[in-house]
Design an enzyme around this catalytic site. Structure first.
Site, PDB file in Angstrom:
ATOM      1  N   ARG A  28      -7.533  79.948  38.060  1.00 27.81           N
ATOM      2  CA  ARG A  28      -6.803  80.458  39.232  1.00 27.81           C
ATOM      3  C   ARG A  28      -5.340  80.068  39.099  1.00 27.81           C
ATOM      4  O   ARG A  28      -5.016  78.891  38.974  1.00 27.81           O
ATOM      5  CB  ARG A  28      -7.405  79.881  40.521  1.00 27.81           C
TER       6      ARG A  28
ATOM      7  N   GLY B 285     -10.196  77.390  48.263  1.00 29.40           N
ATOM      8  CA  GLY B 285      -9.324  77.864  49.332  1.00 29.40           C
ATOM      9  C   GLY B 285     -10.022  78.917  50.165  1.00 29.40           C
ATOM     10  O   GLY B 285     -11.228  78.849  50.401  1.00 29.40           O
TER      11      GLY B 285
ATOM     12  N   GLU C  86     -37.430  66.035  53.441  1.00 32.38           N
ATOM     13  CA  GLU C  86     -38.030  64.786  52.939  1.00 32.38           C
ATOM     14  C   GLU C  86     -37.417  63.550  53.593  1.00 32.38           C
ATOM     15  O   GLU C  86     -37.328  62.498  52.978  1.00 32.38           O
ATOM     16  CB  GLU C  86     -37.916  64.678  51.419  1.00 32.38           C
TER      17      GLU C  86
ATOM     18  N   GLU D 272     -30.525  59.289  57.796  1.00 30.48           N
ATOM     19  CA  GLU D 272     -30.800  58.128  58.643  1.00 30.48           C
ATOM     20  C   GLU D 272     -32.137  57.495  58.281  1.00 30.48           C
ATOM     21  O   GLU D 272     -32.260  56.268  58.231  1.00 30.48           O
ATOM     22  CB  GLU D 272     -30.770  58.527  60.125  1.00 30.48           C
TER      23      GLU D 272
END
Length: 141
Positions: free
Chosen positions: A27, A98, A122, A126
């Protein structure tokens, strides 16, 4: 199980790395590849570190399983890190792409949705933290 989810997340993060590096090399902006900018180059470097760490943690859990050793702690660590790394990798890849990163046809837009569900399947992050904490001997309720 957790190791399989870790492997899927690892593959997703690896794809983000490969796509981002390719995009950064090809790019052009202001007459040069966007990867010539430190901001973009350093983001690609961060992706490499996340992929390497996720791979090592996932392979460690798999090696323990293959050896018939206890894997609960190692699998939780691998699952937690690899899935959170995959979500971060998709965010970074979207940043590198972007505006093109938000288009439905963009592979990184699709990968973000995939990464987020891996973080939940699964056992959420936490739950993985709970398993890890208990594995450290902490009496977490």
């Amino acid at each position: 199980g957790r190791i399989a989810i870790s492997a899927l997340a690892l593959g997703l993060a690896q794809a983000c790395l490969e796509l981002s590096v390719d995009y950064a090399k090809n790019r052009q902006a202001f007459g040069r590849p966007i990867g010539a900018n430190q901001g973009v180059a350093f983001q690609c470097a961060d992706l490499q570190v996340m992929v390497d760490a996720a791979r090592l943690l996932t392979y460690r859990a798999a090696a323990l399983k293959d050896a018939g050793r206890p894997i609960k702690q190692a699998a939780a660590v691998a699952k937690l890190y690899a899935t959170e790394a995959a979500v971060s990798a998709t965010r970074i890849a979207t940043q590198i792409y972007g505006g093109a990163g938000f288009m439905e046809s963009s592979p990184v837009a699709r990968m973000y949705r995939d990464a987020k569900i891996l973080e939940i399947g699964e056992g959420t992050s936490e739950i993985q933290r709970l398993v890890i904490s208990r594995g450290l001997g902490l009496p977490v309720l």
